[in-house]
Design a protein around this motif. Structure first.
Motif, mmCIF file in Angstrom:
data_model
loop_
_atom_site.group_PDB
_atom_site.id
_atom_site.type_symbol
_atom_site.label_atom_id
_atom_site.label_comp_id
_atom_site.label_asym_id
_atom_site.label_seq_id
_atom_site.Cartn_x
_atom_site.Cartn_y
_atom_site.Cartn_z
ATOM 1 N N GLN A 116 -39.725 -5.414 47.125
ATOM 2 C CA GLN A 116 -40.949 -6.047 46.623
ATOM 3 C C GLN A 116 -40.923 -6.157 45.099
ATOM 4 N N GLU A 117 -40.409 -5.124 44.449
ATOM 5 C CA GLU A 117 -40.314 -5.175 42.991
ATOM 6 C C GLU A 117 -39.364 -6.274 42.542
ATOM 7 N N CYS A 118 -38.226 -6.418 43.219
ATOM 8 C CA CYS A 118 -37.269 -7.473 42.884
ATOM 9 C C CYS A 118 -37.888 -8.855 43.078
ATOM 10 N N VAL A 119 -38.534 -9.036 44.210
ATOM 11 C CA VAL A 119 -39.128 -10.333 44.523
ATOM 12 C C VAL A 119 -40.182 -10.715 43.500
ATOM 13 N N HIS A 120 -41.041 -9.785 43.138
ATOM 14 C CA HIS A 120 -42.091 -10.072 42.160
ATOM 15 C C HIS A 120 -41.490 -10.344 40.779
ATOM 16 N N LYS A 121 -40.467 -9.590 40.412
ATOM 17 C CA LYS A 121 -39.846 -9.815 39.110
ATOM 18 C C LYS A 121 -39.232 -11.211 39.034
ATOM 19 N N LEU A 122 -38.470 -11.581 40.057
ATOM 20 C CA LEU A 122 -37.776 -12.857 40.023
ATOM 21 C C LEU A 122 -38.743 -14.036 40.100
ATOM 22 N N ILE A 123 -39.818 -13.893 40.879
ATOM 23 C CA ILE A 123 -40.776 -14.996 41.010
ATOM 24 C C ILE A 123 -41.767 -15.029 39.858
ATOM 25 N N LEU A 137 -31.514 -4.604 53.030
ATOM 26 C CA LEU A 137 -31.802 -3.766 54.191
ATOM 27 C C LEU A 137 -33.242 -3.911 54.671
ATOM 28 N N ASP A 138 -34.174 -4.102 53.752
ATOM 29 C CA ASP A 138 -35.596 -4.162 54.103
ATOM 30 C C ASP A 138 -36.245 -5.272 53.288
ATOM 31 N N TYR A 139 -36.423 -6.443 53.902
ATOM 32 C CA TYR A 139 -36.974 -7.596 53.189
ATOM 33 C C TYR A 139 -38.501 -7.521 53.193
ATOM 34 N N ALA A 140 -39.028 -6.487 52.566
ATOM 35 C CA ALA A 140 -40.485 -6.290 52.523
ATOM 36 C C ALA A 140 -41.171 -7.363 51.690
ATOM 37 N N GLY A 141 -40.450 -8.003 50.781
ATOM 38 C CA GLY A 141 -41.028 -9.040 49.939
ATOM 39 C C GLY A 141 -41.062 -10.414 50.575
ATOM 40 N N ALA A 142 -40.604 -10.547 51.809
ATOM 41 C CA ALA A 142 -40.531 -11.859 52.462
ATOM 42 C C ALA A 142 -41.877 -12.581 52.519
ATOM 43 N N PRO A 143 -42.976 -11.908 52.882
ATOM 44 C CA PRO A 143 -44.259 -12.632 52.928
ATOM 45 C C PRO A 143 -44.644 -13.229 51.575
ATOM 46 N N TYR A 144 -44.342 -12.527 50.482
ATOM 47 C CA TYR A 144 -44.678 -13.042 49.161
ATOM 48 C C TYR A 144 -43.808 -14.246 48.807
ATOM 49 N N VAL A 145 -42.508 -14.165 49.109
ATOM 50 C CA VAL A 145 -41.612 -15.297 48.860
ATOM 51 C C VAL A 145 -42.135 -16.535 49.574
ATOM 52 N N PRO A 151 -38.071 -21.428 48.342
ATOM 53 C CA PRO A 151 -37.037 -21.464 49.393
ATOM 54 C C PRO A 151 -36.030 -20.329 49.223
ATOM 55 N N ASP A 152 -35.674 -19.697 50.326
ATOM 56 C CA ASP A 152 -34.630 -18.673 50.359
ATOM 57 C C ASP A 152 -33.562 -19.197 51.310
#
Length: 451
Positions: A116-123, A137-145, A151-152
């Protein structure tokens, strides 16, 4: 059939092929590992800053990897390096429509919070245009993406998010509704049995074993293997071992007593190596030890050094080309770029590295279709089109067209390779075992399961 490269990507692939330097060993200059940008582009007249992460001269792409996960730094690293090599080849050839690609990488350490931290930082901070070739291993940030319409493309579907969210496009495709609510078809996914049919017909085996860790994703995958084997008429022995302290000796004893001929697994390379050592020590002589695409790596010779008997019957299957099979121009292009930009990874090459390259290529072809006016909406139109995509011959043709709940048999194809200590090309490596993956196909059932 190998699809002909088109547009800007054709120049990228040609440039990659030219850097082989007469062999597939290291050459060229090593570049920084992440956050790179290519040479200043010649900006196409009229290039607009058409979307988030897109300027007249640059496109920002994010890659998230569980690099420092509990499994070790190499287990999930392959797709990242393959994608970086592709984008560097793209930049070296002048970029895409006058724009170079800046890649911003993030290591989520294998945790949901880290993801989640990675996803928020990159977006939110880096404002990337899209994601490519992730392996987490755990795509917890998927809903935010998904909620931010990012697009992923071409990532490894280690969990179920790529079967749930419409803006996530895994490397193996999906025909599920992907409505953002339930996984698959109202919580049900389907598997086909071509892998088990192949080995039954090719090797005549009937008694199988499946070994998994006591970890949720491993157990889920092992259950799928068991379902497929059972549907194809195998006698199946299942065993679960502790992730931290696996008791492989007991598993080997059980296999010997059960007359196991072929073994499948839901483990990493460390687990496979330990299992093989136990099998050799117990005198278990298998017809085949089949591993998954994650373990299809050049390190097999070293990983199984203490278990030569098991290594001698090591097979792997995939939906992509053998990274060692340079009969195919697209594989040559991948190998050439890796030799140029990551020569130190020659002894670490893997199927996942090639799939990372293919994932980056998929995103690039989607962006190429937009011309100068690059937008996320345009990329999604390309990804959702009815025409199957094969990454210029690197992948089995795949698409994201939504289909009704599966019923009845399907035509399914696969690639198969076997490890050999002495290959026809010289030295150890993986040797393709089928004439062509596009024609190595079977009419097989589709089996429902709950992930």
């Amino acid at each position: 059939m190998i699809a002909a490269p088109t547009g800007r990507v054709a120049a990228v692939l040609a440039a990659a092929l030219l850097v082989v330097c007469g062999s597939l060993s290291g050459c060229g200059t090593r570049l920084p590992e992440s956050d790179f940008a290519g040479p200043a582009p010649t900006v196409t007249t009229g290039n607009p800053a058409s979307d988030t992460g897109v300027t007249a001269g640059q496109i920002k792409i994010g890659i998230v990897t569980s690099l420092t996960s509990p499994l070790g730094t190499e287990v999930l690293a392959g797709p990242r390096y393959g994608a970086l090599a592709f984008f560097r080849a793209l930049n070296a050839s002048g970029g895409l429509h006058g724009r170079t690609v800046q890649v911003v990488t993030c290591d989520d350490s294998g945790s949901g919070l880290g993801n989640q931290e990675c996803v928020h930082k990159l977006i939110d901070q880096d404002q990337v245009f899209a994601f490519a070739a992730g392996s987490v291993l755990d795509y917890a940030g998927a809903p935010y993406v998904n909620s931010r319409s990012v697009p992923d493309v071409g990532s490894q579907p280690l969990g179920t998010p790529y079967e749930q969210y419409p803006r996530l496009y895994g490397i193996y495709s999906s025909n599920a509704p992907r409505d953002g609510r339930s996984v698959g078809w109202d919580g049900t996914l389907f598997l086909s049995t071509e892998v088990y049919r192949f080995f039954q017909e090719r090797l005549g085996v009937r008694r199988a074993a499946v070994v998994a860790y006591n970890q949720a994703q491993s157990l889920s995958y092992a259950h799928q293997i068991e379902l497929g084997l059972t549907a194809e008429g195998y006698h199946v022995l299942t065993r679960t071992v502790d992730l931290a302290l696996p008791a492989f000796a007991a598993v080997a004893t059980a296999m010997a007593a059960d007359g196991t001929q072929i073994v499948f697994d839901a483990m990493d390379t460390r687990g496979n190596s330990g299992l093989c050592q136990a099998l050799d020590a117990a005198g278990v002589r298998l017809t085949a030890k089949v591993t998954n695409v994650q373990n299809w790596s050049q390190t097999a010779g070293r990983d199984y050094a203490a278990a030569p008997g098991c290594r001698n019957v090591l097979w792997a299957t995939s939906s992509s080309r053998n990274y060692a099979d340079t009969r195919y121009p697209a594989v040559q292009q991948f190998r050439g770029a890796m030799a140029r930009f990551y020569p130190e990874r020659e002894p670490l090459l893997s199927a996942w590295e090639l799939e990372g390259w293919a994932g980056a290529q998929w995103l690039t072809d989607a962006m190429d279709s937009c011309g100068a006016a690059l937008t996320r909406a345009c990329v999604e139109r390309f990804m959702n089109r009815a025409r199957p995509y094969d990454a210029h011959g690197l992948l089995l043709p795949a698409d994201f067209v939504r289909e009704p709940r599966p019923s009845g048999p399907t035509r399914a194809c696969l690639n198969v390779a076997r490890w050999q200590d002495d290959t026809p090309a010289g030295g150890p490596g993986w040797v393709t075992q089928v004439p062509d993956m596009d024609t190595n196909c079977f009419d097989v059932p589709q089996l429902p399961y709950q992930p």
